[in-house]
Write a protein that holds these residues in place. Structure first.
Motif, PDB file in Angstrom:
ATOM      1  N   UNK A 159      -3.530  -0.346  -2.487  1.00  0.00           N
ATOM      2  CA  UNK A 159      -2.733  -0.241  -1.264  1.00  0.00           C
ATOM      3  C   UNK A 159      -1.322  -0.769  -1.474  1.00  0.00           C
ATOM      4  N   UNK A 160      -1.207  -1.892  -2.164  1.00  0.00           N
ATOM      5  CA  UNK A 160       0.102  -2.498  -2.425  1.00  0.00           C
ATOM      6  C   UNK A 160       0.989  -1.580  -3.251  1.00  0.00           C
ATOM      7  N   UNK A 161       0.441  -0.951  -4.289  1.00  0.00           N
ATOM      8  CA  UNK A 161       1.263  -0.113  -5.161  1.00  0.00           C
ATOM      9  C   UNK A 161       1.635   1.196  -4.473  1.00  0.00           C
ATOM     10  N   UNK A 162       0.721   1.754  -3.687  1.00  0.00           N
ATOM     11  CA  UNK A 162       1.060   2.985  -2.966  1.00  0.00           C
ATOM     12  C   UNK A 162       2.162   2.714  -1.950  1.00  0.00           C
ATOM     13  N   UNK A 163       2.102   1.568  -1.289  1.00  0.00           N
ATOM     14  CA  UNK A 163       3.165   1.205  -0.354  1.00  0.00           C
ATOM     15  C   UNK A 163       4.479   0.992  -1.099  1.00  0.00           C
ATOM     16  N   UNK A 164       4.408   0.343  -2.256  1.00  0.00           N
ATOM     17  CA  UNK A 164       5.613   0.072  -3.057  1.00  0.00           C
ATOM     18  C   UNK A 164       6.319   1.374  -3.447  1.00  0.00           C
TER      19      UNK A 164
END
Length: 282
Positions: free
Chosen positions: A93-98
């Motif tokens: 989730x963090x990397x997709x948001x990034x």
């Protein structure tokens, strides 16, 4: 709509039998005109009858896979499958948001066709809190929908309508987001799925195909949607992508008898439109 061949990413687990997970996703992408990429979020020891083991990579390496890929390749859509643990869900989730990933189709894989659990209970809350906010569409079946909403699964189409509305409330309201609630667990010869964007509810019906070859149907449908979303335009491109993906899956199920893979729940035939049927003499 993407004018060139779309690059579509699967972040999911590996099923060695090829019926589900990343291997099935790549088959769907290829069959539907998309270039497939894959980030391995889990390894499984699995066949058509059971899952006998699960191994997850260190989250640092999972992040490295995602970061390295996005640094070089234009990603036009993402399909999310088996993630396994809360830490993995949070990292994805963090990397997709990034990277501000678009057209993220989240299939909340929780239980294999064999009945084996593929998502830790501790990961469900992380999925709700971190992954759903970056998802463009979620594609739960009825048991998965019940887990996401901490209630029993719907038992009628009428109850499905209410649950689809509640599921949409888990997604951001400030932008276009979709729920595809799959009704295959209801009894009867007719299958009903509901597609809902918070405003319009579309009922999608189909005749149930009598076969045991249903391994990986959820993976195949969600990956087909991800492959087609960048390729559809017009008045209702999302609905068109979902309808075409369902048609692809139903044809893959209908042609599954051409394959002879395992003795349990066999896979669907991802390349039913591309492979010649064997002759009667073979």
């Amino acid at each position: 709509m993407t004018t060139s061949i779309p690059n579509v990413l699967s972040i999911a687990g590996v099923d060695p039998s090829g019926g589900a997970g990343i291997l099935a996703d790549l088959k769907s992408f290829s069959a539907l005109g998309a270039y497939g990429c894959g980030v391995v979020a889990a390894l499984t020891a699995q066949n058509t009858r059971a899952v006998t083991g699960v191994h997850t990579p260190p989250v640092e390496f999972l992040q490295q896979q995602i970061d390295t890929l996005f640094a070089d390749v234009r990603i036009d859509a993402v399909k999310i499958g088996m993630l396994g643990t809360a830490e993995i869900v949070g990292t994805v989730a963090d990397r997709l948001a990034h990277f501000q990933a678009s057209r993220v189709v989240c299939d909340p894989v929780m239980v294999a066709k064999s009945g084996d659990h593929l998502l830790a209970k501790s990961a469900v809350a992380m999925l709700r809190e971190a992954l759903l906010p970056v998802s463009f569409m979620i594609t739960p079946n009825l048991p998965e929908a019940g887990v996401l909403l901490e209630t029993r699964a719907p038992e009628t189409v009428r109850e499905m309508y209410k649950m689809a509305e509640r599921l949409r409330e888990l997604l951001p309201t400030s932008s276009e987001r979709w729920v595809l609630l799959k009704g295959g667990h209801l009894p009867g010869n007719e299958l009903v799925d509901l597609l809902f964007d918070g405003d319009r509810m579309v009922e999608l019906a189909a005749h149930r195909i009598d076969t045991r070859n249903t391994h990986g149907t959820g993976c195949t449908l969600s990956s087909a949607i991800a492959a087609l979303l960048p390729q559809r335009s017009g008045l209702n491109p999302v609905e068109a992508a979902v309808r075409d993906a369902r048609d692809y899956l139903l044809r893959a199920i209908a042609a599954s008898g051409m394959l002879q893979v395992g003795s349990g729940h066999g896979p669907v035939h991802h390349f039913h439109a591309l492979w010649a049927r064997p002759s009667a003499g073979n």
